[in-house]
Design an enzyme around this catalytic site. Structure first.
Site, mmCIF file in Angstrom:
data_model
loop_
_atom_site.group_PDB
_atom_site.id
_atom_site.type_symbol
_atom_site.label_atom_id
_atom_site.label_comp_id
_atom_site.label_asym_id
_atom_site.label_seq_id
_atom_site.Cartn_x
_atom_site.Cartn_y
_atom_site.Cartn_z
ATOM 1 N N MET A 69 4.356 4.700 -2.481
ATOM 2 C CA MET A 69 5.009 3.392 -2.299
ATOM 3 C C MET A 69 5.540 2.883 -3.635
ATOM 4 S SD MET A 69 3.094 1.362 0.711
ATOM 5 C CE MET A 69 1.695 0.776 -0.241
ATOM 6 N N LEU A 100 4.205 3.896 -9.689
ATOM 7 C CA LEU A 100 3.543 5.182 -9.969
ATOM 8 C C LEU A 100 2.629 5.105 -11.198
ATOM 9 C CD1 LEU A 100 6.284 7.880 -9.246
ATOM 10 C CD2 LEU A 100 4.774 6.674 -7.659
ATOM 11 N N HIS A 137 -0.800 9.208 -9.124
ATOM 12 C CA HIS A 137 0.370 9.847 -8.506
ATOM 13 C C HIS A 137 0.762 11.103 -9.278
ATOM 14 C CE1 HIS A 137 1.069 5.569 -7.095
ATOM 15 N NE2 HIS A 137 1.117 6.247 -5.959
ATOM 16 N N GLN A 180 2.532 -1.452 6.933
ATOM 17 C CA GLN A 180 1.102 -1.256 6.652
ATOM 18 C C GLN A 180 0.483 -2.451 5.942
ATOM 19 O OE1 GLN A 180 2.113 2.353 4.167
ATOM 20 N NE2 GLN A 180 0.348 1.692 2.988
ATOM 21 N N GLY A 234 -4.040 11.137 -2.425
ATOM 22 C CA GLY A 234 -5.125 10.880 -3.370
ATOM 23 C C GLY A 234 -6.433 10.582 -2.649
ATOM 24 N N ASP A 265 -7.810 6.901 -1.674
ATOM 25 C CA ASP A 265 -7.600 6.371 -0.325
ATOM 26 C C ASP A 265 -8.184 7.380 0.664
ATOM 27 O OD1 ASP A 265 -6.095 3.988 -1.066
ATOM 28 O OD2 ASP A 265 -4.605 5.404 -1.775
ATOM 29 N N GLN A 290 -7.591 6.885 4.416
ATOM 30 C CA GLN A 290 -6.193 7.213 4.714
ATOM 31 C C GLN A 290 -6.011 8.734 4.815
ATOM 32 O OE1 GLN A 290 -2.561 5.403 2.814
ATOM 33 N NE2 GLN A 290 -2.677 7.188 1.484
ATOM 34 N N SER A 298 -4.759 2.633 -9.821
ATOM 35 C CA SER A 298 -4.188 2.036 -8.615
ATOM 36 C C SER A 298 -2.989 1.193 -9.031
ATOM 37 C CB SER A 298 -5.233 1.128 -7.943
ATOM 38 O OG SER A 298 -4.606 0.272 -7.012
HETATM 39 O O1 PAF Z 1 -0.919 5.757 -0.221
HETATM 40 C C1 PAF Z 1 0.220 5.230 -0.173
HETATM 41 O O2 PAF Z 1 0.882 4.991 -1.194
HETATM 42 C C2 PAF Z 1 0.801 4.864 1.181
HETATM 43 O O3 PAF Z 1 -0.164 4.403 2.046
HETATM 44 C C3 PAF Z 1 1.633 5.991 1.804
HETATM 45 C C4 PAF Z 1 0.771 7.193 2.158
HETATM 46 C C5 PAF Z 1 2.732 6.431 0.858
HETATM 47 C C6 PAF Z 1 2.275 5.501 3.105
HETATM 48 O O4 PAF Z 1 3.120 4.421 2.871
#
Ligand code: PAF
Length: 291
Positions: free
Chosen positions: A30, A33, A37, A61, A147, A150, A153, A185
């Site tokens: 998103m 960075l 990342h 989200q 990562g 999360d 996720q 983060s």
């Molecule tokens: O982890 C993130 O940055 C977001 O949740 C993702 C996986 C890019 C989805 O928007």
């Protein structure tokens, strides 16, 4: 490095590359960075012929009152980081195209989305799973890297690919931390100097739980109690959850054994931070990847 902002232009380019037999490794982001990342990108680089990164601040989200409007918007800087990291393609779609028509089709991964962050962030994982499914359909990756910070996720996305028969392998990057232990983060940028100092207490609180386990404690309640005490002592009173769960299905346990996740969500000031340790617990206690 090539940058595309429309779905058709990216598809045209990647379609031709796939026809030439080139495989695609993908890192969805998103933006905002950071080193976490970079680690995903570094891992992805060795997994495919073409390295694709997407930068898309996904509105679906975020819940009402969350930080969609203040989320770090650093597109130029992010593109430069991708260039430095040796990415081949950056995809920067806009919300008007990603959600061009009313979105009535959602990916709901069910039970895995209910505990931990799912409890306070209603609809969050539905938004994540839906946008990742869209991105997978647009990019067509062979492998995608996420990562471990999360962790929930990552489990949700892995379950989605398995249950919807998506031909994408999901890989993980370990959590990348600052020198004092704070997990990298995008949201760390919100912290004031005093909050930033206190925020390191999230990782050291997890460490207090780890110490209980290393000393032979196997009662999840005493591990979580040690984490909570440490958070309070570190001046972090905005604890949202401290939980120790089995690490595959995120189910509660009575005794700590096998692969488990010790997870924390807490507010430092107004900034919500999450962190976790994934542990293999037997006669030893080892930090491991979730999968
Ligand atoms: O982890 C993130 O940055 C977001 O949740 C993702 C996986 C890019 C989805 O928007």
């Amino acid at each position: 490095m090539d940058t595309f902002s429309t779905i058709a232009s990216l598809r045209g380019y990647l379609g031709a590359e796939k026809t030439r037999g080139r495989s695609i490794a993908f890192v969805p982001t998103m933006g905002g960075l950071h080193e976490g990342h970079r680690s995903c990108i570094d891992i992805a680089r060795g997994l495919g012929d073409l390295l694709v990164v997407s930068i898309f601040l996904n509105p679906t989200q975020f819940g009402p009152g969350e930080d969609l409007n203040s989320y770090p918007a650093t597109l130029e800087q992010d593109i430069e980081i991708c260039r430095q990291c040796g990415c081949d393609v950056v995809f920067t779609p806009v919300a008007d195209e990603m959600y061009a028509t009313e979105q009535n089709t959602w990916v709901d991964v069910g039970r895995l989305t209910e505990p931990l962050c799912g409890r306070t962030r209603g609809g969050h994982f539905r938004g994540v799973a839906t946008v990742v499914a869209k991105l997978f359909n647009i990019v067509g990756p062979d492998v995608a890297v996420f990562g471990q910070k999360d962790a929930q996720q990552a489990l949700v996305i892995k379950a989605m690919t398995e249950q919807l028969n998506m031909p994408v392998e999901i890989r993980l990057s370990p959590i990348v931390r600052e020198a004092d232990g704070l997990a990298c983060s995008s949201r760390n940028r919100y912290l004031s100097a005093d909050e930033r100092r206190r925020a390191a207490g999230v990782r050291s609180a997890l460490g207090a739980g780890l110490e209980v386990l290393r000393a032979g404690g196997r009662d999840p309640r005493s591990v979580c109690a040690a984490v909570e005490r440490h958070l309070t002592n570190a001046g972090i009173t905005g604890g949202e959850y401290v939980e120790l769960l089995e690490a595959k299905e995120l189910t509660p346990i009575n005794t700590v054994d096998g692969r488990v996740i010790l997870a924390v969500a807490a507010r430092v000031g107004t900034t919500r931070l999450i962190d976790n340790l994934v542990l293999e617990v037997g006669s030893d206690v080892e930090e491991v990847l979730l999968f």
